[in-house]
Enzyme design. Sequence first.
Site, PDB file in Angstrom:
ATOM      1  N   TYR A  27      50.710  -3.560 -38.510  1.00 28.08           N
ATOM      2  CA  TYR A  27      49.481  -3.051 -37.879  1.00 28.08           C
ATOM      3  C   TYR A  27      49.584  -1.546 -37.749  1.00 28.08           C
ATOM      4  O   TYR A  27      50.393  -1.030 -36.993  1.00 28.08           O
ATOM      5  CB  TYR A  27      49.299  -3.733 -36.518  1.00 28.08           C
ATOM      6  CG  TYR A  27      48.056  -3.324 -35.744  1.00 28.08           C
ATOM      7  CD1 TYR A  27      46.993  -2.640 -36.347  1.00 28.08           C
ATOM      8  CD2 TYR A  27      47.944  -3.652 -34.400  1.00 28.08           C
ATOM      9  CE1 TYR A  27      45.867  -2.281 -35.617  1.00 28.08           C
ATOM     10  CE2 TYR A  27      46.805  -3.299 -33.661  1.00 28.08           C
ATOM     11  CZ  TYR A  27      45.778  -2.611 -34.278  1.00 28.08           C
ATOM     12  OH  TYR A  27      44.666  -2.259 -33.552  1.00 28.08           O
TER      13      TYR A  27
ATOM     14  N   ARG B  75      46.081   5.003 -31.778  1.00 29.11           N
ATOM     15  CA  ARG B  75      46.719   4.481 -30.572  1.00 29.11           C
ATOM     16  C   ARG B  75      48.215   4.779 -30.512  1.00 29.11           C
ATOM     17  O   ARG B  75      48.787   4.908 -29.441  1.00 29.11           O
ATOM     18  CB  ARG B  75      46.535   2.958 -30.478  1.00 29.11           C
ATOM     19  CG  ARG B  75      45.155   2.553 -30.050  1.00 29.11           C
ATOM     20  CD  ARG B  75      45.079   1.069 -29.753  1.00 29.11           C
ATOM     21  NE  ARG B  75      43.733   0.707 -29.329  1.00 29.11           N
ATOM     22  CZ  ARG B  75      43.299   0.776 -28.077  1.00 29.11           C
ATOM     23  NH1 ARG B  75      44.100   1.202 -27.116  1.00 29.11           N
ATOM     24  NH2 ARG B  75      42.065   0.423 -27.783  1.00 29.11           N
TER      25      ARG B  75
ATOM     26  N   TYR C 232      54.343   6.011 -29.154  1.00 22.10           N
ATOM     27  CA  TYR C 232      54.956   7.005 -28.261  1.00 22.10           C
ATOM     28  C   TYR C 232      56.217   7.653 -28.818  1.00 22.10           C
ATOM     29  O   TYR C 232      56.385   8.862 -28.749  1.00 22.10           O
ATOM     30  CB  TYR C 232      55.239   6.381 -26.861  1.00 22.10           C
ATOM     31  CG  TYR C 232      55.651   7.405 -25.824  1.00 22.10           C
ATOM     32  CD1 TYR C 232      54.722   8.295 -25.299  1.00 22.10           C
ATOM     33  CD2 TYR C 232      56.972   7.492 -25.384  1.00 22.10           C
ATOM     34  CE1 TYR C 232      55.096   9.243 -24.353  1.00 22.10           C
ATOM     35  CE2 TYR C 232      57.356   8.435 -24.441  1.00 22.10           C
ATOM     36  CZ  TYR C 232      56.422   9.316 -23.934  1.00 22.10           C
ATOM     37  OH  TYR C 232      56.789  10.249 -23.012  1.00 22.10           O
TER      38      TYR C 232
ATOM     39  N   THR D  15      45.656  -5.557 -28.678  1.00 20.76           N
ATOM     40  CA  THR D  15      45.117  -4.530 -27.775  1.00 20.76           C
ATOM     41  C   THR D  15      43.848  -5.029 -27.092  1.00 20.76           C
ATOM     42  O   THR D  15      43.657  -4.849 -25.891  1.00 20.76           O
ATOM     43  CB  THR D  15      44.750  -3.263 -28.580  1.00 20.76           C
ATOM     44  OG1 THR D  15      45.824  -2.947 -29.454  1.00 20.76           O
ATOM     45  CG2 THR D  15      44.467  -2.094 -27.667  1.00 20.76           C
ATOM     46  N   THR D  16      42.978  -5.671 -27.872  1.00 17.09           N
ATOM     47  CA  THR D  16      41.692  -6.149 -27.360  1.00 17.09           C
ATOM     48  C   THR D  16      41.884  -7.209 -26.281  1.00 17.09           C
ATOM     49  O   THR D  16      41.035  -7.383 -25.408  1.00 17.09           O
ATOM     50  CB  THR D  16      40.833  -6.690 -28.530  1.00 17.09           C
ATOM     51  OG1 THR D  16      40.762  -5.668 -29.534  1.00 17.09           O
ATOM     52  CG2 THR D  16      39.435  -7.049 -28.102  1.00 17.09           C
TER      53      THR D  16
ATOM     54  N   LYS E 206      47.243  -4.814 -41.293  1.00 18.53           N
ATOM     55  CA  LYS E 206      45.965  -4.515 -40.648  1.00 18.53           C
ATOM     56  C   LYS E 206      45.863  -3.000 -40.627  1.00 18.53           C
ATOM     57  O   LYS E 206      46.611  -2.323 -39.927  1.00 18.53           O
ATOM     58  CB  LYS E 206      45.935  -5.095 -39.230  1.00 18.53           C
ATOM     59  CG  LYS E 206      44.650  -4.764 -38.466  1.00 18.53           C
ATOM     60  CD  LYS E 206      44.696  -5.256 -37.018  1.00 18.53           C
ATOM     61  CE  LYS E 206      43.435  -4.823 -36.277  1.00 18.53           C
ATOM     62  NZ  LYS E 206      43.483  -5.170 -34.830  1.00 18.53           N
TER      63      LYS E 206
ATOM     64  N   ILE F 278      40.451  -8.041 -39.111  1.00 17.58           N
ATOM     65  CA  ILE F 278      40.759  -8.526 -37.765  1.00 17.58           C
ATOM     66  C   ILE F 278      39.804  -7.759 -36.861  1.00 17.58           C
ATOM     67  O   ILE F 278      39.931  -6.558 -36.684  1.00 17.58           O
ATOM     68  CB  ILE F 278      42.236  -8.332 -37.394  1.00 17.58           C
ATOM     69  CG1 ILE F 278      43.103  -9.242 -38.276  1.00 17.58           C
ATOM     70  CG2 ILE F 278      42.469  -8.632 -35.906  1.00 17.58           C
ATOM     71  CD1 ILE F 278      44.602  -9.044 -38.121  1.00 17.58           C
TER      72      ILE F 278
END
Length: 294
Positions: free
Chosen positions: A137, A142, A111, A47-48, A166, A208
Amino acid sequence: MSHQFTGTGVAIITPFFTNGSIDFNSLTNLVDFQINNGINYLVVMGTTGEAATLNKDEKKAVIDHIIKINNKRVPLVIGMGGNNTYEVVEGIKNFHAYKEISGILSVAPYYNKPSQEGLYQHYKMISEASPVPVILYNVPGRTSINISAETTLRLANDFKNIVAIKEASGNMEQIMAIINNKPNDFAVISGDDALTFPMICLGAEGVISVIANAFPKEFSNMVNAALDNKIEDAKTLHFKLFEIIQNLFTEGNPAGIKAILNINNLIENNFRLPMTPVSDKHYAKLEKLVSQVK
């Protein structure tokens, strides 16, 4: 237990020029900056890294560039996730550089809001397709879905190449339940810079990190002190960065970290829509916090 994903992993940003193209020179400098300051591994296309707004060719170009610059100095983890299981599996099967990487990080399907059984089956297919270790993750903020402790433990026990999670749920009870019941060779990794210190104290194996893009040495020192059970040292380092971490995500990620990297003259402060730079007011606040850390 020593794990190849122990310590400080960095979710590396993607620098852009004003016209939106990728700034590969800044990316080179950033990778060297991370490695020279003691981070343990790099996480690419998360994402980052604004992976959601890069096309396939650009993703490949960034991955190949980092592979070349890294030159096997630290392990590389590549983000490979999505909400179409078959498409994710196809992407895993067609990935071109497994000899150069140590694992994949796969975010929970966003989603769609699958059931826990749907999550289990999704990761089962990913595990069966992946020739390298898989890091789950969990980031409900999100994805709108939480991978429960039960599902995490089920996956950890059933698939040998699912080696870590994560955890960015922020739910400490859930995180403790996983740490308390996990197999010995399964790692819990913090996905939350602010919670990394307490999570390591409870048995997590590292992080992370987003903040480590800008403060790789300081954050790695904190993580290493915590892992070495030097709790007072780690606590001091934790609180040194705590306020800046609290303000890092106020106007979105990677908006905050790119502002700090810009303040430190490492990158230009550019984004791809829908991401935008932080406001002038917040930039000034981050500038003040950065000067305090230094």
